[in-house]
Design an enzyme around this catalytic site. Structure first.
Site, PDB file in Angstrom:
ATOM      1  N   LYS A 116      42.127 -10.463  92.069  1.00 23.92           N
ATOM      2  CA  LYS A 116      40.961 -10.558  92.968  1.00 23.92           C
ATOM      3  C   LYS A 116      40.141 -11.774  92.548  1.00 23.92           C
ATOM      4  CE  LYS A 116      37.303  -7.638  94.865  1.00 23.92           C
ATOM      5  NZ  LYS A 116      36.168  -8.556  94.696  1.00 23.92           N
ATOM      6  N   ASP A 118      37.286 -14.661  92.519  1.00 26.74           N
ATOM      7  CA  ASP A 118      35.837 -14.611  92.703  1.00 26.74           C
ATOM      8  C   ASP A 118      35.397 -15.781  93.580  1.00 26.74           C
ATOM      9  OD1 ASP A 118      33.324 -13.635  92.457  1.00 26.74           O
ATOM     10  OD2 ASP A 118      32.942 -14.437  90.466  1.00 26.74           O
ATOM     11  N   TYR A 226      46.212 -14.587 101.235  1.00 19.89           N
ATOM     12  CA  TYR A 226      46.917 -13.398 100.746  1.00 19.89           C
ATOM     13  C   TYR A 226      47.167 -12.326 101.802  1.00 19.89           C
ATOM     14  CZ  TYR A 226      41.976 -12.102 100.345  1.00 19.89           C
ATOM     15  OH  TYR A 226      40.658 -11.889 100.603  1.00 19.89           O
ATOM     16  N   CYS A 407      -0.773 -21.249  78.751  1.00 17.43           N
ATOM     17  CA  CYS A 407       0.343 -22.180  78.568  1.00 17.43           C
ATOM     18  C   CYS A 407       0.697 -22.291  77.088  1.00 17.43           C
ATOM     19  CB  CYS A 407      -0.025 -23.548  79.126  1.00 17.43           C
ATOM     20  SG  CYS A 407       1.232 -24.817  78.817  1.00 17.43           S
ATOM     21  N   CYS A 410      -0.405 -26.183  76.079  1.00 14.21           N
ATOM     22  CA  CYS A 410      -1.778 -26.723  76.128  1.00 14.21           C
ATOM     23  C   CYS A 410      -2.849 -25.637  76.172  1.00 14.21           C
ATOM     24  CB  CYS A 410      -1.934 -27.652  77.325  1.00 14.21           C
ATOM     25  SG  CYS A 410      -1.810 -26.813  78.931  1.00 14.21           S
ATOM     26  N   CYS A 425       1.510 -23.498  84.738  1.00  8.40           N
ATOM     27  CA  CYS A 425       0.372 -24.105  84.034  1.00  8.40           C
ATOM     28  C   CYS A 425      -0.253 -25.118  84.990  1.00  8.40           C
ATOM     29  CB  CYS A 425       0.848 -24.805  82.759  1.00  8.40           C
ATOM     30  SG  CYS A 425      -0.449 -25.819  82.001  1.00  8.40           S
ATOM     31  N   CYS A 431      -0.955 -31.490  80.113  1.00 13.07           N
ATOM     32  CA  CYS A 431       0.089 -30.676  79.506  1.00 13.07           C
ATOM     33  C   CYS A 431       1.294 -31.556  79.202  1.00 13.07           C
ATOM     34  CB  CYS A 431       0.470 -29.531  80.442  1.00 13.07           C
ATOM     35  SG  CYS A 431       1.668 -28.370  79.739  1.00 13.07           S
TER      36      CYS A 431
END
Length: 669
Positions: A116, A118, A226, A407, A410, A425, A431
């Site tokens: 089978k 995927d 198949y 954050c 900062c 943030c 930052c």
């Protein structure tokens, strides 16, 4: 060259290309080099361009794509695509075998087992040996017509070989992305500074529904077939059907096997438990079917699945380890992502030390705490993920987990925007990870393309106070850099040269590089072409922004917010002063005429003389614009054969001008 000569050469080239495709995909044999193969294809496309009337619907040139499909037509399956019952245990398989035996009332029977894969289920329809339609599974009753994209998959035959196939039939299979192709795409994405794709299955699914079939072609999808579906009695068993599919040129995985009883089925399952990892595609189980088609018919169906088939699912590879800590990463947009730090554990051949926790909602759903013994799975993901907690092993002094409120870089209080799972943030200009991330994005190959600068250089210059935003790049001087550790004369000169050359980047790349939220490369190009300059874009209101094709509310609101901030206005003025391009090069967008100026078109259906891409280019070349959906503002619906009835009905309801290919030619001539 005369048409007759061209026809002979096109036929010869098509036969050669089909032959080499067959040898490569069905027999794993390469008789010519990739370069020589590509040259055959280039010559075929050249001739078909010169003699469009000679191009056939099953031409090998279909493999390169180029068709644009804005809306995928919904198709009702002639034979419903039912799902299978799943099991994870040998005991359930023995119960299934008992039900089969009882249903067949003592008849002898055998099974056929298949891996089978995927991927994404697909149904292909052939008429007179030629592919005429490819449809996704959808809800099992209806799916999407993805024929143009399926034609780019080289292992799907456009015309069958051999003989004995029905006049009309369906064949079903699984479209998948080979692991090697998936890794190649992610390697490039990481090099480009982009987020890697999650897993091959999701990538295959998304690729198959892309609007541009040339991109689909570049993704190197593959397909195993198949199952044969036909009203005509062609074969007696599923095994014979699979053998016939292979004879007709379909790519059939050689891993199928006949089993005389349920014990042989269990032995097959055991054999492929480890061996399946050697395959070029991910697998997640085994499909077991009664081999005789007559017996399948006798056993029949439940409301949801056949009584003659079942799927055995292998359990995802999992390991248990201790969660030591949760750390947080801040991206360039301010998005905060929690990551689990784990006691190192072996999983699927690698040592896992970290796992994704996604966001605060996921942590709450799992109920995970520091010190817990957690289950970790790989399951095709790029980064392992935590899937559960063993509560019986939770320490007695365990305390509930609390997501951070500030954050980690900062200390600014985090915010959560409506409709989004992530925390952010808001300290955009103070930052450090956000600042460095924006600079990394700005120098990216698809933006300003400053390849003489990398992540470590940005980090050093930021820490030395020489880079606090993207405009600081254009203030750097030789004397600022030459005395820094790790900087030599040649590297400094190359860096400054790269920065200077980036000033030649066109407006659309500058706009993309600025990192405005939700403004990716394609959106930046559409905005640049529509507004022509940054000045015009900055003063555009909400209504003006959403008039741009494919610009929605979210993007418009993000642009308005960005340009309303004084610090961003100052940044743009600095970049202007540095000499960056903030208006498009009009020469790139010069048109042959303006006869279609101010007119908008939707293109739908199949046309006799032109492909959709050609029509799109012609409309733009004469000053018009192409949009993707029908609205009251639309001027013309350019209608070809086989256009969707829903589009036609909507256009008629809104009194849109509906024109044919001939009428369109009259307009531009």
């Amino acid at each position: 060259m005369l048409a007759e000569e061209a026809k002979k050469e096109i036929t010869s080239l098509s036969e050669q290309i089909n032959y080499h495709n067959q040898k490569y995909y069905q027999e794993s044999v390469s008789e010519i080099s990739d370069y020589d193969f590509d040259q055959l294809l280039v010559r075929l496309i050249q001739l078909e361009t010169e003699f469009p009337a000679l191009k056939l619907p099953d031409s090998p040139s279909q493999r390169v794509g180029g068709t644009i499909t804005k809306n995928f037509e919904t198709v009702t399956h002639q034979y419903p695509m039912l799902s299978l019952s799943n099991t994870y245990s040998a005991e359930d398989l023995r119960d299934f075998d008992t039900r089969v035996s009882k249903g067949l009332e003592g008849q002898a029977y055998e099974y056929i087992c298949e891996l089978k894969f995927d991927g994404v289920a697909i149904s292909l329809t052939y008429e007179q040996g030629q592919l005429v339609r490819a449809v996704t599974r959808g809800d099992g009753t209806k799916g999407d017509d993805v024929t143009a994209n399926a034609k780019t998959i080289r292992s799907i035959p456009l015309r069958l070989i051999g003989q004995g196939y029905p006049e009309r039939f369906e064949v079903r299979g699984e479209v998948y992305m080979p692991i090697s192709a998936f890794e190649e795409i992610n390697k490039q994405k990481i090099a480009d500074g982009e987020e890697p794709l999650a897993n091959p299955r999701n990538t295959a699914s998304g690729t198959l529904k892309m609007q541009d079939s040339s991109i689909v072609a570049s993704r190197k999808l593959d397909c195993y077939l198949y199952s044969l579906m036909t009203d005509r009695h062609v074969v007696a068993t599923h095994f014979d059907a699979v053998e016939s599919l292979s004879d007709w040129g379909f790519n059939v995985s050689p891993t199928y096997q006949k089993c005389q009883n349920i014990e042989e089925v269990l032995a097959y399952i055991d054999k492929w438990g480890e061996k399946r990892k050697e395959l070029p595609v991910d697998t997640d189980g085994i499909v077991i079917k009664v081999n005789s088609l007559k017996q399948q018919n006798d056993l029949g169906f439940t409301a949801k699945s056949p009584r003659w088939a079942i799927a055995y699912k292998y359990k995802a590879e999992s390991a248990m380890t201790r969660l030591k800590e949760v750390v947080y990463q801040v991206g360039r947009t301010g998005s905060v992502t929690p990551v689990a730090e784990l006691e190192p554990v072996q999983l699927a051949g690698t040592t896992v030390k970290r796992a994704s926790l996604h966001n605060a909602n996921e942590i709450e759903r799992l109920g995970v705490r520091i010190g817990d013994q957690v289950y970790v799975e790989k399951g095709g993901e790029i980064i392992p993920k935590i899937t559960g907690v063993d509560l019986t092993m939770r320490p007695l002094d365990s305390t509930a987990f609390h997501y951070i409120t500030a954050c980690p870089e900062c200390k600014t209080p985090l915010v959560r925007y409506e409709g989004e799972a992530n925390h952010y943030c808001p300290n955009i200009d103070g930052c450090a990870p956000q600042i460095k991330g924006r600079i990394e994005h700005f120098i990216h190959r698809k933006a300003m393309d400053i390849d003489s600068m990398g992540e470590q250089t940005i980090k050093t210059l930021y820490e030395k106070g020489l880079l606090t935003n993207i405009s600081d790049l254009y203030d750097l001087k030789y004397e600022d850099l030459i005395d820094l550790e790790g900087f030599q004369d040649l590297s400094v000169r190359n860096l400054l040269k790269g920065i200077a050359e980036s000033k030649q980047a066109p407006f659309e790349q500058v706009l993309f590089g600025m990192g405005i939220r939700f403004v990716g490369k394609t959106v930046a190009e559409k905005l640049a072409v529509h507004f022509k300059s940054m000045d015009a874009l900055m003063v555009a209101d909400f209504e003006a922004l959403i008039e741009v094709p494919e610009i929605g509310d979210r993007i418009a609101e993000s642009l308005i917010l960005y340009f309303s901030k004084e610090e961003n206005q100052v940044l743009i003025e600095k970049l202007k002063a540095a000499g960056l391009n903030f208006q498009i090069d009009e020469s790139k967008y010069q048109t042959s005429s303006d006869v279609l100026a101010g007119k908008s078109f939707v293109i739908s259906g199949v046309f006799e003389k032109y492909g959709r891409d050609e029509l799109k280019s012609i409309i733009k070349d004469h000053g018009g614009k192409v949009v993707s959906s029908i609205s009251a503002k639309l001027d013309y619906l350019l209608a070809g054969d086989k256009m969707g009835p829903a589009k036609l009905e909507k256009a008629e309801k809104l009194n849109i001008n509906i024109i044919s290919e001939t009428q369109f030619e009259e307009m531009i001539n």
